[in-house]
Design an enzyme around this catalytic site. Structure first.
Site, short mmCIF file in Angstrom:
data_model
loop_
_atom_site.label_atom_id
_atom_site.label_comp_id
_atom_site.label_asym_id
_atom_site.label_seq_id
_atom_site.Cartn_x
_atom_site.Cartn_y
_atom_site.Cartn_z
N ASP A 1 43.86 46.61 32.36
CA ASP A 1 44.79 46.89 33.27
C ASP A 1 43.64 47.15 34.36
O ASP A 1 42.31 47.98 34.22
CB ASP A 1 45.53 48.72 33.72
CG ASP A 1 46.25 48.73 34.04
OD1 ASP A 1 46.71 47.64 35.41
OD2 ASP A 1 47.46 49.15 34.20
N HIS B 1 42.20 45.04 43.00
CA HIS B 1 43.67 45.49 42.24
C HIS B 1 43.55 45.70 41.13
O HIS B 1 44.14 46.55 40.74
CB HIS B 1 44.87 46.63 43.06
CG HIS B 1 44.59 46.77 44.49
ND1 HIS B 1 44.42 48.17 45.14
CD2 HIS B 1 44.05 46.25 45.63
CE1 HIS B 1 44.25 47.99 46.26
NE2 HIS B 1 44.12 46.99 46.78
#
Length: 467
Positions: free
Chosen positions: A358, A155
């Protein structure tokens, strides 16, 4: 239909699960059932041998958790996972905090989880392991004879080869991934980093079909950008209760919602907002910036530092530009219920999302989903967010390291005409509605089934060929 078995660090407990990973998977498991296995912290484990997994009834799927002692939580979670892997994967090798015993605890927790979980697995199960806490888990399951299809999804970003060299045990790190039939990453950038790391550090061979041949194993890697329940979040935003005015004298509201983490670029966005305010003094340009930053990992020094910096900058901006009835920055250091967040997103004219690195950033997608398509707001998005690959057509992409770039983005957002806002929002909405949470789950699991079958065929071929 094969049963889906999910592994993650946290098991969803309670009525309102939170966190991107848990929210993304909870709906899938609730609708189709299956088994979810993870960890939970306990004061101590009873007996001399390994404990059994603890059942948590009350959901439409089975939930089992392995107890971690405070010492294991410290070494496995706060230690190796979040003081070594997290900064490394986010391009901050300078923040690695390596202590004796962390690596051993990390691997031993994964080994024990495999040993306790193996008896609960069925021959036709599909296994889906999530995130950096559990990278070695498939390797440990394979050693126990588990032959099921096993997929992994990361993730967060995947690091470059030079970053991985900062790991003392980087050879084992590569070996762990070779146990997976499919490795799923958020972006094409991450896929390129993964292939580059295996070819540079592991001398892996890139095959014509895109797979990597590494130590006579075959690894399929691909990008599967995680989605959200776009329609459901839009409905929640539409049905959110009326919110009080965020400020009495601001013409526009800008919002940021992030965990208090150094990867999110929080001080950078405040400096960018400060630069905007210094450039534009007109009363009509007043913006109320609402920054929500829930605490996380507060025992780690790097997180203490980011909190101190953010509080100092908030006070500095308010002291310089605040006025009677006007506070430029409203900083909230606690969690806000998801339903209320949906309403805040819909109310906000601008979202400022500035991560330095991110994996995806679901806040960007949630903001788009929450908007009124007749009068939508503007998304200002860091080019280093994974979401930038999907939302580039509609978002204002900025460089979070450059305060002038952020200030320019805010200026463009403030002055953007309605027709352009509608066009940009429509492009982003089309993307997140099409590639939603259901698409992400179905696409990954279908790809895993194909990858597992292909890997078994290749293994059989090379075994017959005597390689």
């Amino acid at each position: 239909m094969p049963r889906l078995v999910v592994f993650s660090n946290r098991v969803p407990l309670g009525d309102k699960p939170s966190g991107g990973l848990v929210v993304a998977l909870n709906d899938t498991m609730a609708s189709q059932g299956g088994l979810w296995i993870g960890t939970e912290t306990v004061k101590e484990r009873s007996g001399n041998g390994p404990d059994a997994l603890v059942n948590h009834p009350g959901a439409t799927f089975e939930r089992l958790a392995m107890g971690l002692t405070p010492e294991e939580q410290d070494g496995y979670y706060l230690g190796y996972s979040n003081s070594v892997l997290w900064p490394l994967f986010h391009g901050r090798a300078d923040l690695l905090s390596v202590s004796v015993g962390q690596f051993t605890t990390y691997t031993s927790v994964n080994r024990r989880l495999a040993e306790l979980s193996a008896p609960h697995l069925r021959p036709d199960d599909t296994i889906w392991i999530h995130d950096y806490h559990l990278i070695p888990l498939a390797h440990e399951l394979r050693k126990l004879g588990v032959r099921n299809p096993i997929g992994f999804f990361l993730h967060i970003p995947f690091p470059v080869a030079n970053g991985i060299r900062a790991l003392s045990d980087n050879a084992e790190f590569l070996d762990w991934f070779s146990a997976y039939d499919l490795v799923g990453l958020q972006t094409q950038r991450d896929v390129a980093n993964f292939i580059g790391a295996f070819r540079t550090l592991g001398r892996a061979e890139l095959l014509s079909d895109g797979r990597l041949r590494f130590n006579n194993d075959f690894i399929q890697v691909a990008s599967f950008p995680i989605g959200i329940d776009a329609t459901g979040f839009r409905t929640a935003a539409e049905q959110a209760p009326e919110l009080p005015e965020i400020t009495t004298s601001a013409q526009k509201v800008m919002i940021g919602v992030d965990r208090l983490d150094y990867s999110k670029g929080l001080p950078h966005r405040l400096r960018g907002f400060q630069a905007f305010l210094r450039e534009r003094h007109a009363e009509a340009d007043r913006i109320a910036f609402l920054q929500i930053a829930p605490p996380t990992r507060e025992d780690v020094q790097a997180y203490k530092d980011i909190r101190r910096d953010l509080e100092q900058l908030s006070g500095e901006v308010n002291g310089e530009f605040g006025d009677i009835g006007y506070m430029p920055v409203q900083y909230i250091h606690r969690s806000i219920p998801r339903a209320r967040l949906a309403g805040l997103f819909r109310r906000a004219d601008i979202a400022l999302v500035t991560p330095l690195n991110d994996g995806m950033n679901l806040v960007a997608k949630e903001y788009v989903a929450a908007q009124d398509e007749a009068d939508p707001g503007v998304l200002i998005l860091s080019r280093f967010a994974g979401a930038a690959e999907q939302l580039a057509e509609g978002a204002l992409l900025i460089n979070p390291y450059d305060a002038a770039s952020i200030a320019d983005g805010i200026t463009r957002a403030v002055t953007m005409p309605l027709d352009e806002r509608r066009t940009r929002h429509a492009a982003m909405w089309s993307e997140i509605a099409r590639h939603d949470n259901d698409w992400w789950t179905a696409t990954f699991l279908q790809s895993l089934a194909r990858a597992a079958a292909s890997r078994r065929t290749s293994e059989s071929f090379f075994a017959v060929a005597g390689e």
